[in-house]
Design a protein around this motif. Structure first.
Motif, short mmCIF file in Angstrom:
data_model
loop_
_atom_site.label_atom_id
_atom_site.label_comp_id
_atom_site.label_asym_id
_atom_site.label_seq_id
_atom_site.Cartn_x
_atom_site.Cartn_y
_atom_site.Cartn_z
N TYR A 22 7.11 -64.85 -47.18
CA TYR A 22 8.00 -66.00 -47.21
C TYR A 22 8.71 -66.16 -45.87
N PRO A 23 8.01 -66.69 -44.86
CA PRO A 23 8.64 -66.84 -43.55
C PRO A 23 9.81 -67.82 -43.56
N SER A 24 9.88 -68.69 -44.57
CA SER A 24 10.98 -69.66 -44.62
C SER A 24 12.09 -69.24 -45.57
N GLY A 25 12.10 -67.98 -45.98
CA GLY A 25 13.20 -67.48 -46.81
C GLY A 25 12.76 -66.99 -48.16
N ALA A 26 13.60 -66.15 -48.75
CA ALA A 26 13.30 -65.61 -50.08
C ALA A 26 13.40 -66.73 -51.12
N PRO A 27 12.45 -66.77 -52.05
CA PRO A 27 12.54 -67.75 -53.13
C PRO A 27 13.53 -67.26 -54.19
N THR A 28 14.06 -68.16 -54.97
CA THR A 28 15.03 -67.78 -56.00
C THR A 28 14.40 -66.90 -57.09
N SER A 29 13.09 -66.88 -57.17
CA SER A 29 12.42 -66.04 -58.18
C SER A 29 12.61 -64.55 -57.92
N VAL A 30 13.05 -64.16 -56.72
CA VAL A 30 13.26 -62.74 -56.42
C VAL A 30 14.74 -62.35 -56.40
N CYS A 31 15.61 -63.25 -56.82
CA CYS A 31 17.05 -62.96 -56.77
C CYS A 31 17.43 -61.71 -57.57
N THR A 32 16.85 -61.51 -58.73
CA THR A 32 17.21 -60.37 -59.57
C THR A 32 16.72 -59.05 -59.01
N THR A 33 15.44 -58.98 -58.64
CA THR A 33 14.85 -57.73 -58.16
C THR A 33 15.08 -57.49 -56.68
N MET A 34 15.28 -58.56 -55.94
CA MET A 34 15.42 -58.52 -54.48
C MET A 34 14.20 -57.91 -53.80
N LEU A 35 13.04 -58.01 -54.43
CA LEU A 35 11.80 -57.48 -53.88
C LEU A 35 10.94 -58.61 -53.34
N PRO A 36 10.59 -58.56 -52.06
CA PRO A 36 9.71 -59.60 -51.51
C PRO A 36 8.30 -59.46 -52.07
N SER A 37 7.56 -60.54 -52.05
CA SER A 37 6.18 -60.54 -52.52
C SER A 37 5.26 -60.42 -51.32
N HIS A 38 5.20 -59.23 -50.76
CA HIS A 38 4.33 -58.97 -49.61
C HIS A 38 3.26 -57.98 -50.05
N PRO A 39 2.33 -58.39 -50.92
CA PRO A 39 1.33 -57.44 -51.39
C PRO A 39 0.55 -56.84 -50.24
N GLU A 148 6.22 -57.61 -42.06
CA GLU A 148 5.65 -58.03 -43.34
C GLU A 148 5.47 -56.88 -44.33
N TYR A 149 5.11 -55.70 -43.84
CA TYR A 149 4.85 -54.57 -44.75
C TYR A 149 5.89 -53.46 -44.65
N VAL A 150 6.96 -53.66 -43.90
CA VAL A 150 8.00 -52.64 -43.78
C VAL A 150 9.34 -53.27 -44.15
N PHE A 151 9.88 -52.85 -45.29
CA PHE A 151 11.17 -53.38 -45.72
C PHE A 151 11.89 -52.36 -46.59
N TRP A 152 13.20 -52.53 -46.66
CA TRP A 152 14.05 -51.70 -47.50
C TRP A 152 14.73 -52.62 -48.50
N ALA A 153 14.75 -52.23 -49.76
CA ALA A 153 15.29 -53.08 -50.82
C ALA A 153 16.61 -52.54 -51.37
N MET A 154 17.46 -53.46 -51.77
CA MET A 154 18.72 -53.14 -52.46
C MET A 154 19.61 -52.16 -51.68
N LEU A 155 19.71 -52.36 -50.38
CA LEU A 155 20.65 -51.55 -49.59
C LEU A 155 22.06 -51.96 -50.00
N LYS A 156 22.96 -50.99 -50.14
CA LYS A 156 24.30 -51.26 -50.65
C LYS A 156 25.36 -51.08 -49.56
N SER A 157 26.37 -51.93 -49.64
CA SER A 157 27.56 -51.76 -48.80
C SER A 157 28.51 -50.79 -49.50
N ALA A 158 29.59 -50.49 -48.81
CA ALA A 158 30.70 -49.81 -49.48
C ALA A 158 31.28 -50.81 -50.49
#
Length: 164
Positions: A22-39, A148-158
């Motif tokens: 998704y080069p133009s941004g995350a779609p709303t379908s991934v809001c819950t999981t926050m996981l990109p669809s980069h198979p 495209e194939y390197v990402f970290w998901a659900m990183l948390k702030s303080a």
């Protein structure tokens, strides 16, 4: 000969539909999981090179808080504020260039990239707390895409505490 062309077309269509970045941004379908669809990629299991930083320890209703994704440059991201029940809360304002606001549950409650140019780790994202019914604690979550194939998901702030 014709069957070879049909097989080639079917394989080509399969490949095109499988590679969904998704080069133009995350779609709303991934809001819950926050996981990109980069198979076939999955989140990195190595320690993150990014952190989610906030400019305050406490907030008041309606207050604006700056949030930063610190570390190296990154190409894509999804940033949300959540309460202890994992509900997305608040809204984002005035995103930097090459970023945009999206609506996951209510108006402008997430921010993402609008193109895949490198984002500087000095960028600040402006979150506005709800004006009423504020949770006692807010945590900012980010999924950060380095490539495209390197990402970290659900990183948390303080945690950001509700001030009295």
């Amino acid at each position: 000969m014709a069957s070879g062309k049909v097989v080639s077309l079917v394989v080509s269509l399969f490949v095109v539909t499988r590679v969904q970045s998704y080069p133009s941004g995350a779609p709303t379908s991934v809001c819950t999981t926050m996981l990109p669809s980069h198979p076939p990629a999955s989140p990195s299991t190595s320690p993150s090179i990014y952190t989610v930083n906030i400019t305050a320890n406490a907030y008041k209703p309606g207050q604006t808080v700056s949030v930063q994704i610190a570390g190296n440059q990154y190409k894509g991201f999804l940033l949300e504020a959540r309460d202890a029940g994992q509900n997305i809360i608040g809204s984002w304002m005035s995103p930097p260039s090459s970023c945009k606001l999206i609506t996951c549950t209510t108006g402008n409650d997430a921010v993402t990239h609008s193109d895949n140019t490198a984002k500087l780790p000095s960028l600040l994202y402006q979150w506005k707390a709800p004006s009423a019914n504020c949770p006692s604690k807010v945590t900012f979550y980010a999924t950060v895409v380095q490539s495209e194939y390197v990402f970290w998901a659900m990183l948390k702030s303080a945690d950001l505490q509700l001030g009295r």
